[in-house]
Design an enzyme around this catalytic site. Structure first.
Site, mmCIF file in Angstrom:
data_model
loop_
_atom_site.group_PDB
_atom_site.id
_atom_site.type_symbol
_atom_site.label_atom_id
_atom_site.label_comp_id
_atom_site.label_asym_id
_atom_site.label_seq_id
_atom_site.Cartn_x
_atom_site.Cartn_y
_atom_site.Cartn_z
ATOM 1 N N LYS A 51 0.841 -1.206 0.000
ATOM 2 C CA LYS A 51 0.000 0.000 0.000
ATOM 3 C C LYS A 51 0.873 1.251 0.000
ATOM 4 C CE LYS A 51 -3.694 -2.504 2.214
ATOM 5 N NZ LYS A 51 -4.223 -3.077 3.437
ATOM 6 N N GLN A 95 -5.584 -1.903 9.482
ATOM 7 C CA GLN A 95 -5.249 -3.212 8.918
ATOM 8 C C GLN A 95 -5.750 -4.319 9.838
ATOM 9 O OE1 GLN A 95 -3.680 -3.605 5.861
ATOM 10 N NE2 GLN A 95 -3.989 -5.796 6.106
ATOM 11 N N ASP A 118 -11.742 1.671 3.139
ATOM 12 C CA ASP A 118 -11.889 0.215 3.145
ATOM 13 C C ASP A 118 -13.353 -0.193 2.992
ATOM 14 O OD1 ASP A 118 -9.988 -1.750 3.293
ATOM 15 O OD2 ASP A 118 -9.680 -1.593 5.458
#
Ligand code: GUN
Length: 284
Positions: A51, A95, A118
């Site tokens: 990322k 995450q 997300d």
């Protein structure tokens, strides 16, 4: 049979995004992405690294917040609150997985829906279910992009999703439903799995078990999408027994080089979308 080249498609997505980021920067708008990582999960460290690299290539600013695995819930919430409030941050990602003593649902809910690139805040999940504009979580979004780029029509098809996770299985199923597929979601308690998968025009494997999907489970001419990333001492393997399944399919994604690169590219797309919305009066 076509082997889908997710790496090449992801590159074109990133190239298009680079132009958008450049245009934003000319207007003085700079996307800035914050990633929170709790603990030192090996796979998460790898994901976070890719990322960071994608952000660097696109000119998206990047901030990594690495937290000790013993952190308390309140501290994590305070960190999220701070990122929500900061004007320079235009996208936030926590995450997963995070350590068991922390409540991931509470944490995802705390991320501002406007910065939730997300798509895991329940408000955004709800919008997806209602087929409203939202941040679609990145793996299903990447798979939709594959369908679009390869001219794979979903309308009226029998789509079977194996796996009901909040990260892939459920949002993927909603995306397919929104595209007028007839969906079946299978999971560990499903009976007669093979009979169901054999009816799939589109089969999505998101189980997390190496080579779980075998040739006898697949219909002739099916589109097979492999979301699995199973790390072993011998390398990375998908959920699909690729070598034996591929000849039966019309389209199939390999692992690596299929869905994985698309996930990161679509995350970048969501960051650019969030940045634009935050800088416009026409918010999501
Ligand atoms: N862990 C594995 N995949 C993902 C993802 O797409 N988002 C987050 N936040 N964590 C993950």
């Amino acid at each position: 049979m076509v082997v889908i080249d997710g790496k090449a498609l992801a590159k074109t997505v990133r190239e298009d995004l680079k132009e958008e980021v450049d245009e934003l920067r000319e207007k003085g708008i700079v996307p800035k992405f914050a990633v929170i990582l709790v603990g030192d999960d090996k796979a998460s460290l790898t994901y976070v690294k890719s990322k960071n690299k994608a952000c660097r290539e696109l000119g998206i600013e990047y901030e990594e917040i690495i937290l000790d695995s013993n952190i308390e819930m309140q501290e994590l919430l305070d960190i999220i609150d701070n990122l929500n409030e900061r004007k320079d941050i235009t996208g936030i990602l926590l995450q997963s997985p995070i350590p068991d003593h922390l409540d991931i649902n509470k944490a995802f809910k705390r991320i501002s829906p406007e910065k939730d690139v997300d798509g895991f805040n329940p408000a955004n999940v709800g919008k997806l279910c209602l087929n409203q504009d939202t941040f679609i979580s990145c793996t299903p979004y990447g798979i939709l992009k594959i369908f679009e780029a390869y001219g794979i029509d979903v309308d009226g098809k029998n789509a079977v999703v194996i796996g009901r996770s909040n990260i892939v299985g459920k949002p993927m199923s909603m995306c397919l439903l929104n595209k007028n597929a007839t969906i079946t979601i299978c999971h560990s308690k499903t009976k007669n799995l093979k009979e169901i998968t054999k009816e799939a025009d589109i089969l999505i494997a998101a189980i997390g078990k190496k080579h779980f999907v075998t040739a006898d489970m697949v219909k002739e001419g099916a589109v097979v999408i492999d979301v699995g990333i199973n790390r072993t001492d011998e390398g990375i393997f998908g959920d699909v027994d690729f070598d034996n399944v591929k000849e039966k399919t019309s389209f199939i994604t390999p692992v690596p080089g299929g869905v994985g690169p698309m996930t990161v590219a679509m995350l970048m797309k969501n960051i650019v979308k969030a940045t634009k919305a935050l800088n416009s009066s026409d918010n999501l």
